[in-house]
Design a protein around this motif. Structure first.
Motif, PDB file in Angstrom:
ATOM      1  N   GLY A  47     -18.552  46.146   8.642  1.00  0.00           N
ATOM      2  CA  GLY A  47     -19.481  46.023   9.758  1.00  0.00           C
ATOM      3  C   GLY A  47     -19.009  45.041  10.825  1.00  0.00           C
ATOM      4  N   ALA A  48     -17.818  44.507  10.639  1.00  0.00           N
ATOM      5  CA  ALA A  48     -17.287  43.525  11.588  1.00  0.00           C
ATOM      6  C   ALA A  48     -16.664  44.224  12.788  1.00  0.00           C
ATOM      7  N   THR A  49     -16.686  43.518  13.905  1.00  0.00           N
ATOM      8  CA  THR A  49     -15.967  44.009  15.077  1.00  0.00           C
ATOM      9  C   THR A  49     -14.485  43.809  14.825  1.00  0.00           C
ATOM     10  N   THR A  50     -13.727  44.860  15.046  1.00  0.00           N
ATOM     11  CA  THR A  50     -12.288  44.804  14.805  1.00  0.00           C
ATOM     12  C   THR A  50     -11.558  45.162  16.079  1.00  0.00           C
ATOM     13  N   LEU A  51     -10.573  44.374  16.425  1.00  0.00           N
ATOM     14  CA  LEU A  51      -9.724  44.673  17.574  1.00  0.00           C
ATOM     15  C   LEU A  51      -8.401  45.208  17.040  1.00  0.00           C
ATOM     16  N   TYR A  52      -8.067  46.433  17.425  1.00  0.00           N
ATOM     17  CA  TYR A  52      -6.846  47.083  16.959  1.00  0.00           C
ATOM     18  C   TYR A  52      -6.055  47.490  18.187  1.00  0.00           C
ATOM     19  N   ILE A  53      -4.868  46.960  18.332  1.00  0.00           N
ATOM     20  CA  ILE A  53      -4.054  47.228  19.517  1.00  0.00           C
ATOM     21  C   ILE A  53      -2.937  48.182  19.124  1.00  0.00           C
ATOM     22  N   THR A  54      -2.830  49.287  19.877  1.00  0.00           N
ATOM     23  CA  THR A  54      -1.797  50.271  19.594  1.00  0.00           C
ATOM     24  C   THR A  54      -1.402  50.977  20.885  1.00  0.00           C
ATOM     25  N   HIS A  55      -0.205  51.507  20.901  1.00  0.00           N
ATOM     26  CA  HIS A  55       0.255  52.339  22.009  1.00  0.00           C
ATOM     27  C   HIS A  55       0.125  53.814  21.640  1.00  0.00           C
ATOM     28  N   ASP A  56      -0.298  54.091  20.404  1.00  0.00           N
ATOM     29  CA  ASP A  56      -0.414  55.465  19.915  1.00  0.00           C
ATOM     30  C   ASP A  56      -1.811  55.994  20.260  1.00  0.00           C
ATOM     31  N   GLN A  57      -1.888  56.890  21.241  1.00  0.00           N
ATOM     32  CA  GLN A  57      -3.179  57.421  21.686  1.00  0.00           C
ATOM     33  C   GLN A  57      -3.921  58.139  20.569  1.00  0.00           C
ATOM     34  N   ARG A  58      -3.194  58.930  19.793  1.00  0.00           N
ATOM     35  CA  ARG A  58      -3.825  59.683  18.716  1.00  0.00           C
ATOM     36  C   ARG A  58      -4.491  58.729  17.727  1.00  0.00           C
ATOM     37  N   GLU A  59      -3.794  57.670  17.386  1.00  0.00           N
ATOM     38  CA  GLU A  59      -4.320  56.672  16.465  1.00  0.00           C
ATOM     39  C   GLU A  59      -5.546  55.975  17.055  1.00  0.00           C
ATOM     40  N   ALA A  60      -5.470  55.593  18.314  1.00  0.00           N
ATOM     41  CA  ALA A  60      -6.597  54.925  18.968  1.00  0.00           C
ATOM     42  C   ALA A  60      -7.827  55.828  18.984  1.00  0.00           C
ATOM     43  N   MET A  61      -7.631  57.085  19.339  1.00  0.00           N
ATOM     44  CA  MET A  61      -8.765  58.016  19.419  1.00  0.00           C
ATOM     45  C   MET A  61      -9.365  58.274  18.033  1.00  0.00           C
ATOM     46  N   ALA A  62      -8.533  58.284  17.003  1.00  0.00           N
ATOM     47  CA  ALA A  62      -9.012  58.557  15.647  1.00  0.00           C
ATOM     48  C   ALA A  62      -9.770  57.383  15.048  1.00  0.00           C
ATOM     49  N   LEU A  63      -9.345  56.151  15.357  1.00  0.00           N
ATOM     50  CA  LEU A  63      -9.914  54.976  14.699  1.00  0.00           C
ATOM     51  C   LEU A  63     -11.032  54.291  15.472  1.00  0.00           C
ATOM     52  N   ALA A  64     -11.015  54.393  16.761  1.00  0.00           N
ATOM     53  CA  ALA A  64     -11.903  53.565  17.583  1.00  0.00           C
ATOM     54  C   ALA A  64     -13.290  54.155  17.786  1.00  0.00           C
ATOM     55  N   THR A  65     -14.252  53.264  17.918  1.00  0.00           N
ATOM     56  CA  THR A  65     -15.571  53.662  18.416  1.00  0.00           C
ATOM     57  C   THR A  65     -15.627  53.424  19.921  1.00  0.00           C
ATOM     58  N   ARG A  66     -14.767  52.503  20.399  1.00  0.00           N
ATOM     59  CA  ARG A  66     -14.604  52.247  21.829  1.00  0.00           C
ATOM     60  C   ARG A  66     -13.119  52.033  22.082  1.00  0.00           C
ATOM     61  N   VAL A  67     -12.644  52.573  23.193  1.00  0.00           N
ATOM     62  CA  VAL A  67     -11.243  52.459  23.572  1.00  0.00           C
ATOM     63  C   VAL A  67     -11.181  51.777  24.934  1.00  0.00           C
ATOM     64  N   ALA A  68     -10.248  50.864  25.072  1.00  0.00           N
ATOM     65  CA  ALA A  68     -10.000  50.222  26.363  1.00  0.00           C
ATOM     66  C   ALA A  68      -8.647  50.713  26.862  1.00  0.00           C
ATOM     67  N   VAL A  69      -8.640  51.292  28.052  1.00  0.00           N
ATOM     68  CA  VAL A  69      -7.397  51.740  28.675  1.00  0.00           C
ATOM     69  C   VAL A  69      -7.012  50.701  29.710  1.00  0.00           C
ATOM     70  N   MET A  70      -5.798  50.179  29.539  1.00  0.00           N
ATOM     71  CA  MET A  70      -5.316  49.138  30.449  1.00  0.00           C
ATOM     72  C   MET A  70      -4.078  49.616  31.185  1.00  0.00           C
ATOM     73  N   GLN A  71      -3.920  49.113  32.399  1.00  0.00           N
ATOM     74  CA  GLN A  71      -2.716  49.376  33.191  1.00  0.00           C
ATOM     75  C   GLN A  71      -2.414  48.117  33.984  1.00  0.00           C
ATOM     76  N   GLU A  72      -1.201  47.623  33.838  1.00  0.00           N
ATOM     77  CA  GLU A  72      -0.770  46.425  34.559  1.00  0.00           C
ATOM     78  C   GLU A  72      -1.763  45.273  34.409  1.00  0.00           C
ATOM     79  N   GLY A  73      -2.274  45.089  33.191  1.00  0.00           N
ATOM     80  CA  GLY A  73      -3.180  43.980  32.900  1.00  0.00           C
ATOM     81  C   GLY A  73      -4.613  44.169  33.338  1.00  0.00           C
ATOM     82  N   ARG A  74      -4.943  45.331  33.897  1.00  0.00           N
ATOM     83  CA  ARG A  74      -6.321  45.614  34.341  1.00  0.00           C
ATOM     84  C   ARG A  74      -6.961  46.637  33.416  1.00  0.00           C
ATOM     85  N   LEU A  75      -8.234  46.427  33.106  1.00  0.00           N
ATOM     86  CA  LEU A  75      -8.995  47.417  32.353  1.00  0.00           C
ATOM     87  C   LEU A  75      -9.387  48.543  33.300  1.00  0.00           C
ATOM     88  N   LEU A  76      -8.964  49.761  32.984  1.00  0.00           N
ATOM     89  CA  LEU A  76      -9.320  50.909  33.814  1.00  0.00           C
ATOM     90  C   LEU A  76     -10.604  51.571  33.333  1.00  0.00           C
TER      91      LEU A  76
END
Length: 184
Positions: free
Chosen positions: A21-50
């Motif tokens: 039940g803890a909030t977990t931050l998981y950082i990956t460059h693998d889109q498939r992995e991010a989409m499979a594991l996350a309840t929320r995804v942050a898309v960043m570009q050049e240090g900005r949250l898009l």
């Protein structure tokens, strides 16, 4: 990790996360992995949250063209929004007319539209002529790259191998990309 071990690790990470039940931050460059594991995804570009959103929202309704280009495969092109009815718009481009989702603030006129491969229908009677550039078998599906009218490159999926030359296509949906004024 090989594909089977990677899948087992994804399942284990998801199980541990759900159990804790803890909030977990998981950082990956693998889109498939991010989409499979996350309840929320942050898309960043050049240090900005898009965009920060649920995986299905980011995939189906990206907040910008940059997010649409980064997440998954898609066809993005100039189109005309003919009319808007709530969250649906009648869109035309490349000789095709179809309904696409949009923000309720979308106005008729010129727009950029994103079409995912699942919205490209190979149809003998389709209004858009296309030439097959390449296709790859992906276990149950063929991924295809097509060249359509006016230099439009279209990503598509098909259950069966496509003919080697010409096909006709139509579009079953899409997303009118928000303009900066729509999301500000």
């Amino acid at each position: 990790l090989d594909v089977h071990l990677r899948a087992a690790m994804e399942e284990e990470l998801a199980r541990v996360h759900a159990a804790s039940g803890a909030t977990t931050l998981y950082i990956t460059h693998d889109q498939r992995e991010a989409m499979a594991l996350a309840t929320r995804v942050a898309v960043m570009q050049e240090g900005r949250l898009l965009q920060v959103d649920a995986p299905d929202t980011i995939y189906e309704r990206p907040a910008s063209e940059a997010v649409a280009r980064f997440i998954g495969r898609s066809t993005i092109c100039d189109a005309k929004v003919e009319r808007v009815d709530g969250a649906r718009a009648l869109v035309s481009f490349a000789g095709a007319r179809f309904e696409a989702y949009c923000l309720p603030t979308t106005q008729p006129g010129r727009a950029r539209v994103m079409v995912r491969p699942s919205h490209v229908v190979i149809d003998d009677g389709g209004p858009v002529a296309a030439t097959l550039i390449q296709q790859s078998y992906r276990g149950g599906l063929f991924e295809a790259d097509l060249a359509a009218q006016e230099g439009l490159r279209v990503a598509a999926v098909a259950r069966d191998r496509l003919p080697e030359e010409r096909v006709s296509i139509r579009f079953s949906g899409g997303w009118v990309l928000p303009q900066e004024a729509d999301v500000a």
